[in-house]
Design a protein around this motif. Sequence first.
Motif, PDB file in Angstrom:
ATOM      1  N   TYR A  84       0.828  -1.210   0.000  1.00  0.00           N
ATOM      2  CA  TYR A  84       0.000   0.000   0.000  1.00  0.00           C
ATOM      3  C   TYR A  84       0.862   1.261   0.000  1.00  0.00           C
ATOM      4  O   TYR A  84       0.585   2.217  -0.745  1.00  0.00           O
ATOM      5  CB  TYR A  84      -0.937   0.017   1.208  1.00  0.00           C
ATOM      6  CG  TYR A  84      -1.651   1.335   1.323  1.00  0.00           C
ATOM      7  CD1 TYR A  84      -2.781   1.603   0.556  1.00  0.00           C
ATOM      8  CD2 TYR A  84      -1.168   2.341   2.160  1.00  0.00           C
ATOM      9  CE1 TYR A  84      -3.419   2.831   0.626  1.00  0.00           C
ATOM     10  CE2 TYR A  84      -1.798   3.570   2.236  1.00  0.00           C
ATOM     11  CZ  TYR A  84      -2.910   3.815   1.476  1.00  0.00           C
ATOM     12  OH  TYR A  84      -3.537   5.044   1.541  1.00  0.00           O
ATOM     13  N   VAL A  85       1.865   1.283   0.842  1.00  0.00           N
ATOM     14  CA  VAL A  85       2.692   2.485   0.991  1.00  0.00           C
ATOM     15  C   VAL A  85       3.327   2.869  -0.341  1.00  0.00           C
ATOM     16  O   VAL A  85       3.335   4.045  -0.735  1.00  0.00           O
ATOM     17  CB  VAL A  85       3.767   2.260   2.068  1.00  0.00           C
ATOM     18  CG1 VAL A  85       4.830   3.357   2.002  1.00  0.00           C
ATOM     19  CG2 VAL A  85       3.136   2.235   3.457  1.00  0.00           C
ATOM     20  N   VAL A  86       3.853   1.900  -1.058  1.00  0.00           N
ATOM     21  CA  VAL A  86       4.511   2.187  -2.338  1.00  0.00           C
ATOM     22  C   VAL A  86       3.497   2.619  -3.394  1.00  0.00           C
ATOM     23  O   VAL A  86       3.677   3.630  -4.082  1.00  0.00           O
ATOM     24  CB  VAL A  86       5.308   0.954  -2.812  1.00  0.00           C
ATOM     25  CG1 VAL A  86       5.850   1.183  -4.223  1.00  0.00           C
ATOM     26  CG2 VAL A  86       6.458   0.663  -1.851  1.00  0.00           C
ATOM     27  N   LEU A  87       2.401   1.876  -3.509  1.00  0.00           N
ATOM     28  CA  LEU A  87       1.429   2.170  -4.567  1.00  0.00           C
ATOM     29  C   LEU A  87       0.670   3.472  -4.296  1.00  0.00           C
ATOM     30  O   LEU A  87       0.293   4.182  -5.238  1.00  0.00           O
ATOM     31  CB  LEU A  87       0.435   1.016  -4.707  1.00  0.00           C
ATOM     32  CG  LEU A  87       0.997  -0.290  -5.260  1.00  0.00           C
ATOM     33  CD1 LEU A  87      -0.097  -1.352  -5.329  1.00  0.00           C
ATOM     34  CD2 LEU A  87       1.615  -0.076  -6.642  1.00  0.00           C
ATOM     35  N   SER A  88       0.448   3.798  -3.042  1.00  0.00           N
ATOM     36  CA  SER A  88      -0.371   4.973  -2.722  1.00  0.00           C
ATOM     37  C   SER A  88       0.328   6.290  -3.041  1.00  0.00           C
ATOM     38  O   SER A  88      -0.313   7.345  -3.039  1.00  0.00           O
ATOM     39  CB  SER A  88      -0.753   4.959  -1.242  1.00  0.00           C
ATOM     40  OG  SER A  88       0.396   5.069  -0.422  1.00  0.00           O
ATOM     41  N   GLN A  89       1.617   6.245  -3.307  1.00  0.00           N
ATOM     42  CA  GLN A  89       2.319   7.478  -3.668  1.00  0.00           C
ATOM     43  C   GLN A  89       1.851   8.017  -5.012  1.00  0.00           C
ATOM     44  O   GLN A  89       1.884   9.230  -5.245  1.00  0.00           O
ATOM     45  CB  GLN A  89       3.832   7.224  -3.716  1.00  0.00           C
ATOM     46  CG  GLN A  89       4.412   6.615  -2.461  1.00  0.00           C
ATOM     47  CD  GLN A  89       4.191   7.466  -1.228  1.00  0.00           C
ATOM     48  OE1 GLN A  89       4.447   8.674  -1.237  1.00  0.00           O
ATOM     49  NE2 GLN A  89       3.707   6.845  -0.159  1.00  0.00           N
ATOM     50  N   ARG A  90       1.370   7.134  -5.883  1.00  0.00           N
ATOM     51  CA  ARG A  90       0.989   7.548  -7.240  1.00  0.00           C
ATOM     52  C   ARG A  90      -0.401   7.087  -7.663  1.00  0.00           C
ATOM     53  O   ARG A  90      -0.898   7.524  -8.700  1.00  0.00           O
ATOM     54  CB  ARG A  90       2.009   7.026  -8.261  1.00  0.00           C
ATOM     55  CG  ARG A  90       3.404   7.600  -8.096  1.00  0.00           C
ATOM     56  CD  ARG A  90       4.346   7.057  -9.151  1.00  0.00           C
ATOM     57  NE  ARG A  90       5.672   7.648  -9.049  1.00  0.00           N
ATOM     58  CZ  ARG A  90       6.055   8.783  -9.620  1.00  0.00           C
ATOM     59  NH1 ARG A  90       5.183   9.450 -10.353  1.00  0.00           N
ATOM     60  NH2 ARG A  90       7.290   9.244  -9.478  1.00  0.00           N
ATOM     61  N   HIS A  91      -1.014   6.207  -6.897  1.00  0.00           N
ATOM     62  CA  HIS A  91      -2.283   5.621  -7.313  1.00  0.00           C
ATOM     63  C   HIS A  91      -3.385   5.913  -6.297  1.00  0.00           C
ATOM     64  O   HIS A  91      -3.127   6.312  -5.161  1.00  0.00           O
ATOM     65  CB  HIS A  91      -2.127   4.114  -7.503  1.00  0.00           C
ATOM     66  CG  HIS A  91      -1.118   3.736  -8.540  1.00  0.00           C
ATOM     67  ND1 HIS A  91      -1.384   3.806  -9.891  1.00  0.00           N
ATOM     68  CD2 HIS A  91       0.169   3.312  -8.422  1.00  0.00           C
ATOM     69  CE1 HIS A  91      -0.317   3.422 -10.574  1.00  0.00           C
ATOM     70  NE2 HIS A  91       0.647   3.124  -9.706  1.00  0.00           N
ATOM     71  N   GLY A  92      -4.615   5.680  -6.722  1.00  0.00           N
ATOM     72  CA  GLY A  92      -5.766   5.945  -5.885  1.00  0.00           C
ATOM     73  C   GLY A  92      -6.036   4.839  -4.887  1.00  0.00           C
ATOM     74  O   GLY A  92      -5.316   3.840  -4.798  1.00  0.00           O
ATOM     75  N   LEU A  93      -7.138   5.008  -4.143  1.00  0.00           N
ATOM     76  CA  LEU A  93      -7.483   4.081  -3.078  1.00  0.00           C
ATOM     77  C   LEU A  93      -7.734   2.672  -3.597  1.00  0.00           C
ATOM     78  O   LEU A  93      -7.239   1.691  -3.034  1.00  0.00           O
ATOM     79  CB  LEU A  93      -8.720   4.593  -2.330  1.00  0.00           C
ATOM     80  CG  LEU A  93      -9.322   3.635  -1.309  1.00  0.00           C
ATOM     81  CD1 LEU A  93      -8.347   3.370  -0.181  1.00  0.00           C
ATOM     82  CD2 LEU A  93     -10.637   4.190  -0.776  1.00  0.00           C
ATOM     83  N   VAL A  94      -8.518   2.548  -4.661  1.00  0.00           N
ATOM     84  CA  VAL A  94      -8.912   1.224  -5.137  1.00  0.00           C
ATOM     85  C   VAL A  94      -7.694   0.401  -5.542  1.00  0.00           C
ATOM     86  O   VAL A  94      -7.542  -0.762  -5.131  1.00  0.00           O
ATOM     87  CB  VAL A  94      -9.898   1.343  -6.320  1.00  0.00           C
ATOM     88  CG1 VAL A  94     -10.200  -0.036  -6.891  1.00  0.00           C
ATOM     89  CG2 VAL A  94     -11.188   2.016  -5.865  1.00  0.00           C
ATOM     90  N   ALA A  95      -6.814   0.997  -6.320  1.00  0.00           N
ATOM     91  CA  ALA A  95      -5.627   0.266  -6.776  1.00  0.00           C
ATOM     92  C   ALA A  95      -4.688  -0.040  -5.616  1.00  0.00           C
ATOM     93  O   ALA A  95      -4.163  -1.159  -5.505  1.00  0.00           O
ATOM     94  CB  ALA A  95      -4.895   1.070  -7.844  1.00  0.00           C
ATOM     95  N   SER A  96      -4.476   0.941  -4.744  1.00  0.00           N
ATOM     96  CA  SER A  96      -3.511   0.780  -3.657  1.00  0.00           C
ATOM     97  C   SER A  96      -4.016  -0.201  -2.608  1.00  0.00           C
ATOM     98  O   SER A  96      -3.341  -1.176  -2.250  1.00  0.00           O
ATOM     99  CB  SER A  96      -3.218   2.131  -3.007  1.00  0.00           C
ATOM    100  OG  SER A  96      -2.731   3.057  -3.955  1.00  0.00           O
ATOM    101  N   CYS A  97      -5.215   0.054  -2.104  1.00  0.00           N
ATOM    102  CA  CYS A  97      -5.776  -0.791  -1.056  1.00  0.00           C
ATOM    103  C   CYS A  97      -6.121  -2.174  -1.605  1.00  0.00           C
ATOM    104  O   CYS A  97      -5.866  -3.194  -0.951  1.00  0.00           O
ATOM    105  CB  CYS A  97      -7.003  -0.118  -0.451  1.00  0.00           C
ATOM    106  SG  CYS A  97      -7.721  -1.019   0.944  1.00  0.00           S
TER     107      CYS A  97
END
Length: 269
Positions: A84-97
């Motif tokens: 989550y931490v890595v993906l949330s830097q550039r992506h939204g909630l659905v993709a990250s979570c």
Amino acid sequence: MSPDLHFLLFLLLRMAIAAAFVVTASIITERSGPVIGALVATLPVSAGPSYVFLALDHDAAFIAQGALASLPVNAATIFMCLTYVVLSQRHGLVASCGSAVAVWIVLASIIRQFDWTLSAGLAANLIAFGICIPLLAGYRHVKMPLVTRRWYDVPMRAALVATLVAIVVSTSGWVGPRISGIIALYPVVFSSIMVILHPRIGGPPTAAVLANSAWGLLGFGMAIAVMHVAVVWFGSAVGLCLALGTCIVWNLSLWGIGRRARHKARPLP
């Protein structure tokens, strides 16, 4: 009173107790900032009530075996946080979570295929945290915007934990200690942090809360190991109390170390 009605009322009481516990923890978290909030989040807010109620229904051997299954799942949780931490830097909630939860499910599914020993579970945690803690370090320090709590935040967290407790308690008799131990460790608190904070303050600040939780989560894994050993030697009640004490002492130590470090870094007048 019929046995079915007695079970339902007792189950609702257990769900209410778990909900009250998470409401208290949530209020403390929201008022204390990302560092203290992360330490509170790594207390056994969801797993604790689940194991207490399992101990009321099953013997010490069941709890000890469940703890062995829970221990490697803690390693899966830190990889969920890293995802989550890595993906949330550039992506939204659905993709990250969504990706983070998928990682946890895949790892938990792999974990359930094996009979874990205490040494193997501890090794899995040491390897996982040895990888993830350095990778998470760069995401810990983010300026936190003001968070305004909405009316549904705490009820949603309470409902999620109460539902987890209901699932664990009502299915433990037929799924056995291994699956019960895995389900009990599902990271409800971290999931709710993602869902609630990401749309409101953005990915990087929300990621900072989870990144700050890494050391606390390591202590939580140690508490699970303590619970397993103590339950075997002294019974469920003592084992659960020692596990909780381990979490509290570990997190208080982290808080003290962080406070001293901030004091030393403060410029002299």
